[in-house]
Motif scaffolding. Sequence first.
Motif, PDB file in Angstrom:
ATOM      1  N   GLN A 191       0.836  -1.203   0.000  1.00 53.29           N
ATOM      2  CA  GLN A 191       0.000   0.000   0.000  1.00 53.29           C
ATOM      3  C   GLN A 191       0.875   1.261   0.000  1.00 53.29           C
ATOM      4  OE1 GLN A 191      -0.414  -2.691   1.981  1.00 53.29           O
ATOM      5  NE2 GLN A 191      -2.429  -3.427   1.353  1.00 53.29           N
ATOM      6  N   LEU A 192       1.951   1.242   0.795  1.00 56.12           N
ATOM      7  CA  LEU A 192       2.855   2.396   0.813  1.00 56.12           C
ATOM      8  C   LEU A 192       3.614   2.495  -0.507  1.00 56.12           C
ATOM      9  CD1 LEU A 192       3.983   4.809   2.322  1.00 56.12           C
ATOM     10  CD2 LEU A 192       5.659   3.288   3.396  1.00 56.12           C
ATOM     11  N   LYS A 193       3.996   1.370  -1.059  1.00 55.14           N
ATOM     12  CA  LYS A 193       4.687   1.385  -2.360  1.00 55.14           C
ATOM     13  C   LYS A 193       3.791   1.996  -3.438  1.00 55.14           C
ATOM     14  CE  LYS A 193       7.872   0.215  -5.445  1.00 55.14           C
ATOM     15  NZ  LYS A 193       7.317   0.666  -6.718  1.00 55.14           N
ATOM     16  N   ALA A 194       2.491   1.685  -3.405  1.00 53.28           N
ATOM     17  CA  ALA A 194       1.561   2.268  -4.384  1.00 53.28           C
ATOM     18  C   ALA A 194       1.516   3.789  -4.245  1.00 53.28           C
ATOM     19  CB  ALA A 194       0.167   1.667  -4.215  1.00 53.28           C
ATOM     20  N   TRP A 195       1.567   4.290  -2.993  1.00 47.48           N
ATOM     21  CA  TRP A 195       1.586   5.740  -2.763  1.00 47.48           C
ATOM     22  C   TRP A 195       2.877   6.340  -3.321  1.00 47.48           C
ATOM     23  CZ3 TRP A 195       4.768   8.723   0.585  1.00 47.48           C
ATOM     24  CH2 TRP A 195       4.353  10.048   0.786  1.00 47.48           C
ATOM     25  N   ILE A 196       4.006   5.689  -3.049  1.00 50.18           N
ATOM     26  CA  ILE A 196       5.292   6.180  -3.554  1.00 50.18           C
ATOM     27  C   ILE A 196       5.275   6.252  -5.074  1.00 50.18           C
ATOM     28  CG2 ILE A 196       7.743   5.547  -3.797  1.00 50.18           C
ATOM     29  CD1 ILE A 196       7.516   4.485  -0.845  1.00 50.18           C
ATOM     30  N   ASP A 197       4.687   5.256  -5.721  1.00 49.82           N
ATOM     31  CA  ASP A 197       4.620   5.265  -7.186  1.00 49.82           C
ATOM     32  C   ASP A 197       3.796   6.427  -7.724  1.00 49.82           C
ATOM     33  OD1 ASP A 197       6.227   3.032  -7.323  1.00 49.82           O
ATOM     34  OD2 ASP A 197       4.574   1.625  -7.593  1.00 49.82           O
ATOM     35  N   ARG A 198       2.898   6.970  -6.903  1.00 49.13           N
ATOM     36  CA  ARG A 198       2.076   8.118  -7.324  1.00 49.13           C
ATOM     37  C   ARG A 198       2.763   9.454  -7.061  1.00 49.13           C
ATOM     38  NH1 ARG A 198      -2.685   6.422 -10.085  1.00 49.13           N
ATOM     39  NH2 ARG A 198      -2.956   4.264  -9.443  1.00 49.13           N
ATOM     40  N   ILE A 199       3.730   9.473  -6.123  1.00 52.62           N
ATOM     41  CA  ILE A 199       4.386  10.757  -5.819  1.00 52.62           C
ATOM     42  C   ILE A 199       5.741  10.910  -6.504  1.00 52.62           C
ATOM     43  CG2 ILE A 199       3.179  10.954  -3.607  1.00 52.62           C
ATOM     44  CD1 ILE A 199       6.044  10.347  -2.328  1.00 52.62           C
ATOM     45  N   ALA A 200       6.327   9.813  -6.961  1.00 55.09           N
ATOM     46  CA  ALA A 200       7.617   9.887  -7.660  1.00 55.09           C
ATOM     47  C   ALA A 200       7.330  10.036  -9.144  1.00 55.09           C
ATOM     48  CB  ALA A 200       8.443   8.636  -7.385  1.00 55.09           C
ATOM     49  N   VAL A 201       7.246  11.286  -9.581  1.00 51.85           N
ATOM     50  CA  VAL A 201       6.814  11.586 -10.949  1.00 51.85           C
ATOM     51  C   VAL A 201       7.845  12.504 -11.610  1.00 51.85           C
ATOM     52  CG1 VAL A 201       4.980  12.568 -12.386  1.00 51.85           C
ATOM     53  CG2 VAL A 201       4.387  11.370 -10.259  1.00 51.85           C
ATOM     54  N   TYR A 247      15.440   1.676   1.742  1.00 55.56           N
ATOM     55  CA  TYR A 247      14.595   1.963   0.573  1.00 55.56           C
ATOM     56  C   TYR A 247      13.939   3.335   0.710  1.00 55.56           C
ATOM     57  CZ  TYR A 247      10.492   1.927  -2.436  1.00 55.56           C
ATOM     58  OH  TYR A 247       9.525   2.271  -3.347  1.00 55.56           O
ATOM     59  N   LEU A 248      13.337   3.607   1.871  1.00 54.19           N
ATOM     60  CA  LEU A 248      12.658   4.890   2.053  1.00 54.19           C
ATOM     61  C   LEU A 248      13.645   6.057   2.017  1.00 54.19           C
ATOM     62  CD1 LEU A 248      10.022   3.862   4.736  1.00 54.19           C
ATOM     63  CD2 LEU A 248       9.590   4.476   2.340  1.00 54.19           C
ATOM     64  N   ARG A 249      14.824   5.890   2.612  1.00 51.96           N
ATOM     65  CA  ARG A 249      15.829   6.963   2.539  1.00 51.96           C
ATOM     66  C   ARG A 249      16.209   7.229   1.074  1.00 51.96           C
ATOM     67  NH1 ARG A 249      17.692   8.995   7.124  1.00 51.96           N
ATOM     68  NH2 ARG A 249      17.598   7.756   9.035  1.00 51.96           N
ATOM     69  N   THR A 250      16.374   6.159   0.303  1.00 52.32           N
ATOM     70  CA  THR A 250      16.736   6.309  -1.115  1.00 52.32           C
ATOM     71  C   THR A 250      15.638   7.034  -1.886  1.00 52.32           C
ATOM     72  OG1 THR A 250      18.126   4.339  -1.076  1.00 52.32           O
ATOM     73  CG2 THR A 250      17.309   5.047  -3.231  1.00 52.32           C
ATOM     74  N   VAL A 251      14.391   6.624  -1.670  1.00 52.22           N
ATOM     75  CA  VAL A 251      13.262   7.255  -2.367  1.00 52.22           C
ATOM     76  C   VAL A 251      13.227   8.742  -2.067  1.00 52.22           C
ATOM     77  CG1 VAL A 251      10.735   7.454  -2.399  1.00 52.22           C
ATOM     78  CG2 VAL A 251      11.805   5.205  -2.583  1.00 52.22           C
TER      79      VAL A 251
END
Length: 194
Positions: free
Chosen positions: A89-99, A144-148
């Motif tokens: 669920q958090l990964k799906a959110w990240i995919d929406r904000i990393a644009v 992973y989160l630090r990298t993102v």
Amino acid sequence: MNILHIDSSILGANSLTRPLSALTVERLVAANPGARVERRDLGENPIPHLTGADFSARGQAIDPVLAQFKAADVIVIGSPMYNWTVSSQLKAWIDRIAVAGETFAYTAQGPKGLAGGKRVIVVTGRGSSMLDARYDRFDHQEPYLRTVFRFLGIDDVTFVHAQGVALSADARPAVVAKAEAEIDRLFPLPNVAA
């Protein structure tokens, strides 16, 4: 100050991270009267995973998830560790904000984050303890989160770990107390004049 509170646990009332991330938000609001808080519960109301059609449509309409992220000054994330990483669920959110073109850009010098100036606070919940040498290199959550967020231009990232809750039947109270103490240390209640 605009605070975005993200919960990503699928465990509802049994979640370890929900009350701890809520406490963090409570402390931030106490220190910043007038702060505006928006909450997105990815466990209760998951964002659909990114599809090819979604990806192709980027730039044609305003994505409310991306707009909410861009408007935030501080992002507080409750992130349980599932299978050594973040929830889907958090990964799906990240995919929406990393644009590309919105929160990062590709340049001749390499990628450049465009979302700098924000602060991210991540409260994790972990059944195991990453302090245990037996789990060395198992943590694919914090790195992973630090990298993102670094990729997006955000270097101000703080982690509070509630870990080891599954190591014994009675571990939870001590794990929660330790995480609450860390939140108290990082975000003390403001002194109120008598």
